[in-house]
Write an enzyme that holds these catalytic residues in place. Sequence first.
Site, PDB file in Angstrom:
ATOM      1  N   CYS A 381       0.826  -1.200   0.000  1.00 43.81           N
ATOM      2  CA  CYS A 381       0.000   0.000   0.000  1.00 43.81           C
ATOM      3  C   CYS A 381       0.873   1.268   0.000  1.00 43.81           C
ATOM      4  CB  CYS A 381      -0.984  -0.037   1.164  1.00 43.81           C
ATOM      5  SG  CYS A 381      -2.452   0.933   0.815  1.00 43.81           S
ATOM      6  N   HIS A 518      -3.639  -5.158   0.924  1.00 45.92           N
ATOM      7  CA  HIS A 518      -2.973  -5.661   2.138  1.00 45.92           C
ATOM      8  C   HIS A 518      -3.022  -7.185   2.177  1.00 45.92           C
ATOM      9  CE1 HIS A 518      -2.297  -1.872   4.281  1.00 45.92           C
ATOM     10  NE2 HIS A 518      -3.368  -1.447   3.650  1.00 45.92           N
ATOM     11  N   GLU A 520      -1.383  -9.195   3.891  1.00 43.17           N
ATOM     12  CA  GLU A 520      -1.162  -9.759   5.236  1.00 43.17           C
ATOM     13  C   GLU A 520      -2.466 -10.181   5.916  1.00 43.17           C
ATOM     14  OE1 GLU A 520      -0.745  -6.622   4.358  1.00 43.17           O
ATOM     15  OE2 GLU A 520      -1.072  -5.190   5.986  1.00 43.17           O
TER      16      GLU A 520
HETATM   17  N1  GLN Z   1      -2.122   6.580   2.929  1.00 51.71           N
HETATM   18  C1  GLN Z   1      -2.249   5.869   1.716  1.00 51.71           C
HETATM   19  C2  GLN Z   1      -3.636   6.014   1.112  1.00 51.71           C
HETATM   20  O1  GLN Z   1      -4.557   6.427   1.767  1.00 51.71           O
HETATM   21  C3  GLN Z   1      -1.895   4.405   1.920  1.00 51.71           C
HETATM   22  C4  GLN Z   1      -2.809   3.704   2.866  1.00 51.71           C
HETATM   23  C5  GLN Z   1      -2.260   2.393   3.352  1.00 51.71           C
HETATM   24  O2  GLN Z   1      -1.064   2.157   3.304  1.00 51.71           O
HETATM   25  N2  GLN Z   1      -3.116   1.547   3.864  1.00 51.71           N
HETATM   26  O3  GLN Z   1      -3.844   5.726  -0.042  1.00 51.71           O
END
Ligand code: GLN
Length: 545
Positions: A381, A518, A520
């Site tokens: 992300c 994600h 994980e």
């Molecule tokens: N802050 C970034 C976004 O809002 C990444 C979010 C994250 O890593 N879950 O897109």
Amino acid sequence: MKTKFIFVTGGVLSSLGKGLAAASIAALLKSRNMQVTIQKLDPYINVDPGTMNPFQHGEVYVTDDGAETDLDLGHYERYLGAPMAQYNNYTSGSIYNSVINKERRGDYLGGTVQVIPHVTDEIKKVVRDVGRKGEDVAIIEIGGTVGDIEGQPFLEAIRQLRSDLGKENVLYIHLTLVPYMRAAGELKTKPTQHSVKELRSIGIQPDIILCRSEVELSEDLKAKIALFCSVEHDAVFSAVDVDNIYKVPLTFYREGLDQKIAIMLRLPAKNPDLSDWRDLVYRLENAEGRVRIGIVGKYVDLTEAYKSLHEALVHGGVANRLAVELVYVNAEELSPENLDSRLKELDGILVPGGFGYRGVEGKILASGYARREKIPFFGICLGLHSAVIEFARNVLDLPKANSGEFVPDSPDPVIYLMTEWYDVRNQCLQKRDASSDKGGTMRLGSYPCVLQEGSKARAAYGRELIHERHRHRYEFNKDYAERFEAKGMVLSGCSPDETLVEIIEVEDHPWFVGCQFHPEFKSNPMEAHPLFRDFIKAARENQTS
Ligand code: GLN
């Protein structure tokens, strides 16, 4: 068969591992061929933990249906091997929210709305609804500690449920601490007695007492607790400290906990098949090597903030018969000068998700280091965002490249906020207002992704279509796609309509993968997530190359 309910409460103090205890009981009952579900009731007033600071609350766990939930749901999924959903987690805030909405709609016909019966009825409704698939057993974990003001409506509701559902369908398990007094060389039962007294004062008599302790409880001590707390002698169990959380189910099994539960609830329990748990513990204890993985993040002092990530890396190790040593690197402390000394000992570098600009320049430096030095790299992300920004600045020669999250008017917003996109999961056009405070709603929950043939991602998953969970606002800006591809970045995973880039890879590198989702959250100890498995494998190969 009607669903039977097991309520797990906690006493004496927090952090006794109530979530793991509930998850382990679920795993044991499942191993006896029962259908099990779990639910967590959290006493805090936030409607969900989505807005809570990970420093305080730990990770926000995301489910397929896009619910932002307590991290214990991650344990439930990992131990039960079944996906959780919004209805597996409620907070006081969410309960009050629906009661107040009903009141505003006039559903209470002008009555005075009170904690008892209106709030407790709402709690009872969500508890009864959790076994919606006809599960044999529903385990309900009550967050917090008995005696907390916030928890009282939940305890009152579960007290009432015993008469509503019938005695034979309800079991109360109370987890307490039995401290070991080193000076006296003995275990002390007084806190347990007090905690049970507290529980009984609100009308709940526990059926089983689970005693967390440093050493095993003797039979004499169990007898003493049984006597003072009015439970059967063989209903007092040791929950002794273990050096690895995946040993908890087997420890409980050896104590006979699941057998006692089955007897007390008259469950038609088969003999358990615990071979997969035994195999897991064997693999954990008999690693054939070790890899050092650096996690370049912001919450380095609070590893609870990266709970699922930590577990997924352990799973990746298990799949490769390797122990994984996690080295938390504070992104804010990284500079071009100390980069080499801080990162050179690592076999693999992982940049996790996150929000806000703090530490991002360090994450960008770390991804550049991994790219140049050909160290296996995994960006998740915000980790993908960092890798894309780094590549744009140093390979595409766009020195001002940035994410719209950090620099709203960057001349090269390689990561940006899509103001309009078609949301396949919710089947609607989503609009976001970049000028609003929070930059619009997040993309949350499970979304499909198509993998490109010949890519590392495709090799890992071994199939073309995958579904992964998201929690972010910003996306890869496809206006730059051709420039990235021309310089050796592969956009190896995209949404089926090709509007969203979900995975990037760097060519001519042993393993450099960034994903917008994600992974994980979907890793399991019995079956590591393919990306974590392959990342750890690449880290191992990096040691010998
Ligand atoms: N802050 C970034 C976004 O809002 C990444 C979010 C994250 O890593 N879950 O897109």
